[in-house]
Design a protein around this motif. Sequence first.
Motif, PDB file in Angstrom:
ATOM      1  N   VAL A   1       0.879  -1.288   0.021  1.00 10.59           N
ATOM      2  CA  VAL A   1      -0.073   0.093  -0.058  1.00 10.59           C
ATOM      3  C   VAL A   1       0.819   1.393   0.094  1.00 10.59           C
ATOM      4  N   GLN A   2       1.806   1.231   0.877  1.00  6.33           N
ATOM      5  CA  GLN A   2       2.821   2.356   0.828  1.00  6.33           C
ATOM      6  C   GLN A   2       3.513   2.408  -0.520  1.00  6.33           C
ATOM      7  N   ALA A   3       3.989   1.305  -1.027  1.00  2.00           N
ATOM      8  CA  ALA A   3       4.487   1.524  -2.229  1.00  2.00           C
ATOM      9  C   ALA A   3       3.848   2.108  -3.529  1.00  2.00           C
ATOM     10  N   SER A   4       2.352   1.629  -3.333  1.00  2.00           N
ATOM     11  CA  SER A   4       1.682   2.154  -4.379  1.00  2.00           C
ATOM     12  C   SER A   4       1.358   3.734  -4.492  1.00  2.00           C
TER      13      SER A   4
ATOM     14  N   SER B   1       2.147   7.583  -5.063  1.00  2.00           N
ATOM     15  CA  SER B   1       3.186   8.390  -5.943  1.00  2.00           C
ATOM     16  C   SER B   1       4.324   8.978  -5.020  1.00  2.00           C
ATOM     17  N   THR B   2       4.055   9.418  -3.707  1.00  2.00           N
ATOM     18  CA  THR B   2       5.116   9.999  -3.353  1.00  2.00           C
ATOM     19  C   THR B   2       6.122   9.051  -2.736  1.00  2.00           C
ATOM     20  N   THR B   3       6.178   7.859  -3.160  1.00  2.00           N
ATOM     21  CA  THR B   3       7.339   6.962  -2.521  1.00  2.00           C
ATOM     22  C   THR B   3       8.252   6.749  -3.596  1.00  2.00           C
ATOM     23  N   SER B   4       9.471   7.306  -3.292  1.00  2.00           N
ATOM     24  CA  SER B   4      10.656   7.292  -4.271  1.00  2.00           C
ATOM     25  C   SER B   4      11.242   5.921  -4.706  1.00  2.00           C
ATOM     26  N   SER B   5      12.063   5.984  -5.585  1.00  2.00           N
ATOM     27  CA  SER B   5      12.641   4.731  -5.905  1.00  2.00           C
ATOM     28  C   SER B   5      13.435   4.050  -5.003  1.00  2.00           C
ATOM     29  N   ALA B   6      14.299   4.856  -4.303  1.00  2.00           N
ATOM     30  CA  ALA B   6      15.175   4.424  -3.073  1.00  2.00           C
ATOM     31  C   ALA B   6      14.134   3.822  -1.896  1.00  2.00           C
ATOM     32  N   ASP B   7      13.104   4.576  -1.556  1.00  2.00           N
ATOM     33  CA  ASP B   7      12.177   3.679  -0.695  1.00  2.00           C
ATOM     34  C   ASP B   7      11.749   2.422  -1.234  1.00  2.00           C
TER      35      ASP B   7
ATOM     36  N   ASN C   1      13.223   0.561  -3.269  1.00  2.00           N
ATOM     37  CA  ASN C   1      14.334  -0.506  -3.046  1.00  2.00           C
ATOM     38  C   ASN C   1      14.381  -1.106  -1.264  1.00  2.00           C
ATOM     39  N   ASP C   2      14.190  -0.164  -0.802  1.00  2.00           N
ATOM     40  CA  ASP C   2      14.215  -0.756   0.880  1.00  2.00           C
ATOM     41  C   ASP C   2      13.135  -1.550   1.198  1.00  2.00           C
ATOM     42  N   MET C   3      11.876  -1.275   0.512  1.00  2.00           N
ATOM     43  CA  MET C   3      10.659  -2.072   0.855  1.00  2.00           C
ATOM     44  C   MET C   3      10.994  -3.582   0.171  1.00  2.00           C
ATOM     45  N   GLN C   4      11.551  -3.479  -1.143  1.00  2.00           N
ATOM     46  CA  GLN C   4      11.741  -4.501  -1.843  1.00  2.00           C
ATOM     47  C   GLN C   4      12.817  -5.674  -0.900  1.00  2.00           C
ATOM     48  N   THR C   5      13.726  -4.984  -0.246  1.00  2.00           N
ATOM     49  CA  THR C   5      14.584  -5.821   0.631  1.00  2.00           C
ATOM     50  C   THR C   5      13.985  -6.236   1.635  1.00  2.00           C
TER      51      THR C   5
ATOM     52  N   VAL D   1       7.881  -4.506  -5.653  1.00  2.00           N
ATOM     53  CA  VAL D   1       7.173  -3.192  -5.592  1.00  2.00           C
ATOM     54  C   VAL D   1       8.062  -2.177  -6.478  1.00  2.00           C
ATOM     55  N   ASN D   2       9.220  -2.707  -7.012  1.00  2.00           N
ATOM     56  CA  ASN D   2      10.230  -2.020  -7.823  1.00  2.00           C
ATOM     57  C   ASN D   2      10.255  -2.398  -9.162  1.00  2.00           C
ATOM     58  N   SER D   3       9.439  -2.926  -9.751  1.00  2.00           N
ATOM     59  CA  SER D   3       9.639  -3.765 -11.107  1.00  2.00           C
ATOM     60  C   SER D   3       9.228  -2.481 -12.061  1.00  2.00           C
ATOM     61  N   GLY D   4       8.831  -1.535 -11.267  1.00  2.00           N
ATOM     62  CA  GLY D   4       8.187  -0.356 -12.677  1.00  2.00           C
ATOM     63  C   GLY D   4       6.954  -0.425 -13.078  1.00  2.00           C
ATOM     64  N   ASN D   5       6.384  -1.624 -13.133  1.00  2.00           N
ATOM     65  CA  ASN D   5       4.892  -1.937 -13.401  1.00  2.00           C
ATOM     66  C   ASN D   5       4.025  -1.823 -12.377  1.00  2.00           C
ATOM     67  N   PRO D   6       3.245  -0.701 -12.410  1.00  2.00           N
ATOM     68  CA  PRO D   6       2.211  -0.445 -11.266  1.00  2.00           C
ATOM     69  C   PRO D   6       1.207  -1.640 -11.020  1.00  2.00           C
ATOM     70  N   THR D   7       0.901  -2.464 -12.056  1.00  2.00           N
ATOM     71  CA  THR D   7      -0.070  -3.569 -11.666  1.00  2.00           C
ATOM     72  C   THR D   7       0.581  -4.411 -10.925  1.00  2.00           C
ATOM     73  N   ASP D   8       1.795  -4.940 -10.994  1.00  2.00           N
ATOM     74  CA  ASP D   8       2.537  -5.750 -10.276  1.00  2.00           C
ATOM     75  C   ASP D   8       2.262  -5.677  -8.686  1.00  2.00           C
ATOM     76  N   ILE D   9       1.984  -4.146  -8.469  1.00  2.00           N
ATOM     77  CA  ILE D   9       1.638  -4.284  -7.012  1.00  2.00           C
ATOM     78  C   ILE D   9       0.250  -4.263  -6.682  1.00  2.00           C
TER      79      ILE D   9
END
Length: 227
Positions: free
Chosen positions: A50-53, A55-61, A63-67, A185-193
């Motif tokens: 939910v957080q990753a979806s 728009s204010t979540t950065s790419s760095a964020d 990456n941390d979520m994916q970890t 969460v960082n695949s670049g495809n919003p539908t993945d989330i």
Amino acid sequence: ISIAETLRSQVQGSKQAETNIQQASNILKIGEDAVNGLMPILDRMKELLVQASNSTTSSADKNDMQTELDQLRGLFSQAYQTANTSRINLDGKNNSDRVLNFQVGPNANDLVSVDYNPLRNILGPLVISMFGYADLYNSPNQSILAGYGPQPIPQPDDPIPPPPLGPVVPPGTTWAQAFPKKLSVNSGNPTDISDAMNMIDTNQSALLGQLSYLGAVDNRLQNTLSQ
């Protein structure tokens, strides 16, 4: 003497049945604890998605979520393996491998059966969804795939067998096609989330159903023990 021997046999059988019930309850609790432990992990995964979806979540964020997600998904394979080493044969290729029968009384019909096929049909595809088939195939948890095909380990390009051995997919679908990627969460495809969120919701409901089933069987065992 005949009456006394018959009663003695019944008493001895009842004593052993008490031991059987305790063992059955312990095995049930392993399954219950495994499911119970997964629920807060799914909650945390949903929170991250939910957080990753947003728009204010950065790419760095992300990456941390994916970890964190990668660490959390390992707990699902761990729960699967824990159940598998506790006489709950989730890897078996036959449905009968996952049905445990417990003799809970001195008479032949004093049997309680526990069917772990529904739990396997939830937990197995859930683990594969978390990792993606290719990722799981190349991981130390490859054995989780063992029960899903005629070969020891089905290959990524093997077609998925029909239910109940395989999940519900169109005929001819391969394992790699059905589970093409890991939870991301960082695949670049919003539908993945959004797909991952739907997958988690579906599996939470299914796991809660299994928790209710295991709890009901355990209550039956405890009532049998107290009679």
